[in-house]
Design a protein around this motif. Structure first.
Motif, PDB file in Angstrom:
ATOM      1  N   GLY A  54     -11.100   7.871 -15.263  1.00  0.00           N
ATOM      2  CA  GLY A  54     -10.652   6.849 -16.205  1.00  0.00           C
ATOM      3  C   GLY A  54     -10.277   5.517 -15.598  1.00  0.00           C
ATOM      4  N   ALA A  55     -10.228   5.414 -14.270  1.00  0.00           N
ATOM      5  CA  ALA A  55      -9.813   4.163 -13.626  1.00  0.00           C
ATOM      6  C   ALA A  55     -10.958   3.164 -13.590  1.00  0.00           C
ATOM      7  N   PRO A  88     -14.715  -6.096 -17.075  1.00  0.00           N
ATOM      8  CA  PRO A  88     -14.363  -4.665 -17.151  1.00  0.00           C
ATOM      9  C   PRO A  88     -13.387  -4.261 -16.057  1.00  0.00           C
ATOM     10  N   LEU A  89     -12.197  -4.819 -16.129  1.00  0.00           N
ATOM     11  CA  LEU A  89     -11.144  -4.568 -15.146  1.00  0.00           C
ATOM     12  C   LEU A  89      -9.970  -3.882 -15.833  1.00  0.00           C
ATOM     13  N   GLY A  90      -9.120  -3.248 -15.031  1.00  0.00           N
ATOM     14  CA  GLY A  90      -7.923  -2.664 -15.610  1.00  0.00           C
ATOM     15  C   GLY A  90      -7.018  -2.068 -14.551  1.00  0.00           C
ATOM     16  N   TYR A  91      -5.731  -2.338 -14.673  1.00  0.00           N
ATOM     17  CA  TYR A  91      -4.754  -1.757 -13.755  1.00  0.00           C
ATOM     18  C   TYR A  91      -4.448  -0.329 -14.179  1.00  0.00           C
ATOM     19  N   ASP A  92      -4.328   0.560 -13.195  1.00  0.00           N
ATOM     20  CA  ASP A  92      -3.988   1.957 -13.443  1.00  0.00           C
ATOM     21  C   ASP A  92      -2.861   2.323 -12.487  1.00  0.00           C
ATOM     22  N   ARG A  93      -1.638   2.394 -13.013  1.00  0.00           N
ATOM     23  CA  ARG A  93      -0.478   2.600 -12.148  1.00  0.00           C
ATOM     24  C   ARG A  93      -0.566   3.904 -11.363  1.00  0.00           C
ATOM     25  N   ASP A  94      -0.997   4.973 -12.026  1.00  0.00           N
ATOM     26  CA  ASP A  94      -1.067   6.265 -11.345  1.00  0.00           C
ATOM     27  C   ASP A  94      -2.076   6.229 -10.196  1.00  0.00           C
ATOM     28  N   ALA A  95      -3.243   5.656 -10.455  1.00  0.00           N
ATOM     29  CA  ALA A  95      -4.268   5.568  -9.404  1.00  0.00           C
ATOM     30  C   ALA A  95      -3.813   4.645  -8.283  1.00  0.00           C
TER      31      ALA A  95
END
Length: 264
Positions: free
Chosen positions: A216-217, A236-243
């Motif tokens: 999902g990252a 198509p960017l996005g921050y993923d805190r868990d990753a």
């Protein structure tokens, strides 16, 4: 005894005040000036291992410097280098793409820029020049993988959401550089076939490598500013805190294992 007591007090005071110190650096490659940012924790007795940080396609910005600070807090000497020259930063994706493309148009020139920063870090008296790694984000991830493939004198490289396709020759068999790749499984810029080809390349070379694919990252998953850039430019960017947190945790273990080998 009084002198000794004062000396001890002085040492304790210095220890209590020890913290990350930073330095703005300039270095030259040919007739062009490049900007560097060095972070090191003066609480650690030197020489300490060094880590180069290669920026995203936006250029030598605060994000790369923040990562250098974080590495310094872990006990490394970290140099955020400049691949574009004069510390240039892009304000728009089109400009970022132009900067990135121009910097890689001549691979020997790109390698010279990286190696100049490598020599600067390794030559610092506070740094153990025999223990150097490099990490990179997005564009920078592709750069550090290229340097490993080209035989740069690095113990380890780590790529975060970077391109995995070789810019030139694949990793040669027998390479001693350890490799870590942290990838977003939902990153459209790194399709599944690119991931498969990378695994095949590493296996063919007999590489010591780590590949982590985060479900999902998206591209840019380590950078909190990714969401803002996505909204502003439709990327198509996005921050993923868990990753982000997991990849940083795994990087720490990877660097510790990679850069401790020469102490044994």
């Amino acid at each position: 005894m009084r002198i000794a007591a004062l000396s001890l007090a002085g040492l304790l005071a210095c220890s209590a005040q020890a913290a990350v110190i930073t330095e703005e650096l300039e270095y030259r490659v040919g007739d062009q000036t490049f900007k560097g940012y060095l972070a090191i924790d003066d609480a650690h007795p030197g020489p300490v291992p060094g880590v180069l940080v290669v920026h995203e396609w936006w250029g030598h910005n605060d994000y790369a410097r923040q990562r250098a600070d974080m590495l310094a807090e872990l006990g490394y000497a970290a140099l955020a280098l400049d691949m574009y020259g004069d510390g240039r930063q892009a304000s728009h994706p089109e400009q970022a793409g132009e900067f990135a493309q121009a910097s890689l148009a001549s691979l020997p020139q790109a390698e010279a820029r990286f190696n100049a920063a490598l020599a600067l870090l390794a030559g610092d008296g506070r740094v153990d020049g025999e223990r150097i790694a490099a990490i990179g984000y997005c564009y920078g991830g592709g750069v550090v993988l290229h340097m490993a493939r080209s035989g740069a004198d690095l113990d380890a490289v780590a790529s975060f959401h970077g391109s995995l396709t070789p810019l030139a020759a694949p990793l040669p068999a027998g390479s001693q550089t350890r490799i870590a790749v942290f990838n977003g499984a939902a990153d459209p810029m790194v399709p599944a076939e690119q991931l498969r080809a990378f695994r095949q390349e590493m296996e063919a070379a007999g590489a010591d490598y780590l590949l982590v694919d985060y479900p999902g990252a998206l591209h840019g998953f380590t950078n909190p500013a990714a969401d803002q850039a996505a909204a502003r430019f439709g990327l198509p960017l996005g921050y993923d805190r868990d990753a982000d947190q997991d990849s940083w945790r795994q990087l720490q273990a990877f660097l510790q294992a990679s850069l401790a080998r020469k102490e044994e």
